[in-house]
Write an enzyme that holds these catalytic residues in place. Sequence first.
Site, PDB file in Angstrom:
ATOM      1  N   GLU A 159      10.326  32.250   2.435  1.00 27.64           N
ATOM      2  CA  GLU A 159      11.510  33.113   2.485  1.00 27.64           C
ATOM      3  C   GLU A 159      11.162  34.591   2.275  1.00 27.64           C
ATOM      4  O   GLU A 159      11.638  35.249   1.348  1.00 27.64           O
ATOM      5  CB  GLU A 159      12.551  32.650   1.456  1.00 27.64           C
ATOM      6  N   GLU A 312      14.813  23.817   5.061  1.00 26.32           N
ATOM      7  CA  GLU A 312      15.441  23.560   3.761  1.00 26.32           C
ATOM      8  C   GLU A 312      16.944  23.391   3.928  1.00 26.32           C
ATOM      9  O   GLU A 312      17.584  24.086   4.725  1.00 26.32           O
ATOM     10  CB  GLU A 312      15.208  24.721   2.783  1.00 26.32           C
TER      11      GLU A 312
END
Length: 678
Positions: A159, A312
């Site tokens: 991320e 995710e």
Amino acid sequence: METSATGAFGALTAERGICFGGDYNPEQWDSSVWREDVELMRRAGVNLVTVGVFSWARIEPAPGVRDFAWLDEVLGLLHEAGIAVDLATPTASPPPWLGIRHPETLPVDRDGVRLVPGSRNQFTPASRVYREHALAITRDIAERYAAHPAVRMWHIGNEFGQLDFGDEAAREFRRWLIERYGTIDALNTAWGTAFWSQHYAGFDEILPPRRAPYLINPTQALDFRRFISDLLRDCYRELRDAVREAGATQPVTTNFMGFFAHVDYWSWADDLDLIADDQYPDPADPRAAVGIALVQDLMRSLGGGRPWMLMEQATSALMWREHNLPKAPQRARRDSLQAVARGADGVAYFQWRASSAGAERFHAAMLPHAGADTDVFRGVCRQGEDLRLLRPVVGSTVDAEVAIVFDWSSWWASEERGRPTERLDMIEQITRWYDQLWRRGIAVDLVEPGADLDRYRLVLAPQLYITEPDGAAALERAVERGAHLVVGPFSGVADRNSHVLVGRSPVLLRDVMGISGEEWCALPDGNVELMGDWWAPADGAAEASILGERLRTDGAEVLLNYADGDLAGLPAVARNTRGDGVAWHVGAVVSDAVLSKILGEAAAAAGVRGAVPELETLPDLLEAVQRGPVLFLLNHGVEEQRIPVRPGLVDLLTSEAADRVVIVAPGDVRALIERADS
């Protein structure tokens, strides 16, 4: 561009079907737990797990020390069980010793406060010290495991989105600006520094946009956003290249975060062998399925239409919202299958086993604290079986005839302070426009300004604040050859430096739109009524809110005028025939009923049909997507729906035949494909 590594993901899914699994953090557990993990993974149908994302301190407990024994054992256990590994560089969360010994590696916020270790992401991407340590551990991991038979993919960082306003960032920002502008005079021109006496004598005077007495120079702020995106991409590239130099041939990726405000994913897309994304729709939002579908279409579009991966999501409740509603297993299943319907060939979760300690101890997992005898784990097992049954969809695409033009720089610039209204939210407006197509089962691609639009019948620009000549020319060509173009308010306002284009707006699109404006007008609280012969009272409320434009027609047909207020009698919505196509100008934030009619008529006139052509509009919260040979029907609502379909279909998930009408129960999913004997 397809590379051998890009194709390697296709080879993996051709071998195993849709990838299914999640983040696996064995370093949080005693080794006695690992064999149970592997056994339960096999029971659930897991065939791919991400390992090592937050393991830096375990691998390097002290500077220069390496402990790979535990990772050797974990990879061996997974390989023995037939479970592939997406091996991560652990570089997203440095161990405390790095920041303590080298405080210059820690980020500084906009107020000048240096952040400390004790969380995650505690690094500045501008620090060469951080990057050299990250490279060192990445090289050692890659050299050790590049040829390991369990490793089928590489996951760089996690991320990416770290910000820094400190001296490290200031130094790198100046270097970036020198490369971009060459001379300080060119920068002064681009930044408009004659305003407020902001003229710079040299690059060494320039700082990041830290806290200031009042508004920051908007071009400085825009360039800093661009710089941060490029800087983070450089970090990714360095680590990716280190993995490649160690001989790794597997696909390399990292996890995006949807419409993330700090990174321009268009500029990153070609650097990833596989587009991957993290998605956490809010179960409290009854229309969350619309927003996440838009994100999924963005991910597919970033990869040029190729299959992508949902890296995710959550099986149930999160822990980072103020109030975290859980997901029922049926909802978790539907969220996964929605991603598959919109092009994903991989579905994964954060995480495999719920953490018992740490900040995310209340974040849901595939295997909850209560263990395998739970509804959550039974739901996970069902998903594994569902994904096995959906193997025929692997490698196929979603073909769209509609494009939405979206640009990160335009988003950034349009939301800088000091504009006509701060109530206009670009992503909110794009989502509203997209919702009207979602309700019709119409597939959508997202494209950059200036992209080739030849394949699209309908092109939407809900809010294209920055408009450059190449982008305007592409839109005009699309209309000339026969496409319908719909442009929303506050579009065509500024150039790439966020300088307002001088002249009647939208300056570069005036000719094709057949309409022009002289002022952007915040509208008073309470909606402004619209009127016109094109509108019938039975159509609903014709209203405008938030922002309008003071327009005149330059040949376009006016469909709606303002009925009252300062803009009374002036055009609000117009359309203009140009070449073989039509350009629609929506000069205000219009009500849903108006937006529905505009986009519905534009789609019909352009010859665009939905995935269920028998229905012009789908039942509320019923989603329909055609992916390759499979028609997906997903019921996000609370009522049973009966949907007309062509004869000769069978449901891959149930083996039931669909005889012209298929029933979709609340929360259920149908995956319909031609019967072999039809």
